[in-house]
Design an enzyme around this catalytic site. Sequence first.
Site: not given
Length: 615
Positions: A177, A179, A356, A381, A413
């Site tokens: 539409n 908008l 995810e 995550f 890590d």
Amino acid sequence: MNTDELVELGQQLRVDSVRAAAAAGSGHPTSSMSAADLMAVLLANHLHYDFENPEHPGNDRFVLSKGHASPLLYSAYKAAGVLDDEELLTFRARGSRLEGHPTPRQLPWVETATGSLGQGLPVGVGIALAGKRLDHADYRVWVLCGDSELAEGSVWEAAEHAGYEHLDNLIAILDVNRLGQRGPTRHGHDLDAYARRFRAFDWHTIEVDGHDVDAVDRACSEAVSTRRQPTAIIARTLKGKGVRATEDREGLHGKPVKDAEEAIEELGGVRDLRVRVHLPDSARLLRAVGNGSLELPRWDKGDQVATRDAYGRALAALGTARGEIVALDGEVGDSTRAEFFAKKHPDRYFECYIAEQQMVAAAVGMARRGWVPYASTFAAFLTRAHDFIRMASISGSGINLNGSHAGVSIGQDGPSQMGLEDLAMMRAVHGSTVLYPCDANQTARLVAEMADLDGIRYLRTSRGESPVIYDPEEDFPVGGSKVLRASDRDRMTIVAAGVTLHEALAAADALGQDGIAARVIDLYSVKPVDRAALRRAAEETGCLLTVEDHREEGGLGDAVLDAFLDGRPVPRLVRLAVRTMPGSASPAEQLHAAGIDAESIAASARRLVGTAVVP
């Protein structure tokens, strides 16, 4: 319905949307008016749904992704004869079933809560996956989207997944539409811009004038006949259609029409058309059947086992016993150990790749169809999917989430992989259950326990191996805890869970050698928390020390503190948690640097006792 009847129905939906918003003094009638013709065609000619039996296995499924257009949905329910006019005009009133944005809590025809944009299509993908691969049923999933929400990345996660899975039972109707809330959308009325994007994800696309009911009708028929591709019906519409004062005008989003009576007259007045919605064909669901006998894996005391390994093996065993269990993973199944389920039950395993939001949304869709999903990824995550988890709670959805590789104890890590905020995030979700096991047998028991709980259930697992300390027959009720060290001479209590529980036990042993008796509580149920055990420990030992592989805010320490916020005296409390920004180091080095290893716990305990206890 024929053309004239469809046009009249569209006008009725507009009028009723205007009336509902006017009665409420708020709402989004102009967003409803743009999609009224789309809804009229779908409701009258293409939707197959038994409103008297919302759980009919053959029912098509409709998701209003642009949830702010709820006046349109409720007006359609009135046209279908399941709401009366009196209830329609209770829109947004206290105690009304007709909330500002739809939820399934009181309306059985609503599939999922919407309103946070970009979620309807991902959940629709989950429902469509259930239809194709689990229910083996012919129902279709219709999702009405707004154009503003197509800027959300979650929409394109869903689009790619649907194309990859060839979900020809999924049809998205895009209400373009032009908008948005504060002005024009990114692509305005450029339908081809949207079509190109959907085609890139292997969708069939149809561009139509969304106010030409015959064109919309043909597009729906074409979508139904399309094979091996989901379909996007991309409809050019006008916001506030049908009223000169509102049509295609900026600045009217989320506002009732100023002169409702004049607008209603311009739309042709109040109508009371009733739609005989097509009933679904008879259908039955072909569900996988478990053997009914749950044989959880077992480990001997002293075995060294990672709780993530126990999670995967327990989940596979649960899938063997119960055919309604399904598993989803975010392309880390070899790390979360969801791969154990995949090998045993490939027909009920869903690889969602690194998406995810789509993974959680698919779980919500499958849960809506009666399946019991377990979705797994790294704890860190799941933060990407928090809004989907929040909305799942609003829906009253029952899903199980597993966050592995939690805390600094994952080691080298580094911080990007460390879930250090997950307990806070999950505890804050309404009605959630948060569990943090410390050994393999406890993990297996809790995996099975989760399946029959309500709401959002979260299990936190660890990467490294830890010693098995519980017998396989031990029970771990949700809301409970285990006291692992206790005596009449206890001068303090150490409260821990997961990785730090083992550090707490080692610290208690070291303190014992110094003549300091310390109670140790395994608070495996972080929410709901065992208030009685904590209050008893505070009364009997005088002070508490909490230790967690998590940020200080919102985790286990706060869960313990909550047990004393009812007006009773708060015990002396020291909280050990991760307060620094970790780097790369071995797991043992990480725990020591964070001040949550056995040596740090013992040192804090000595200071606490020396300050709190008079010789």
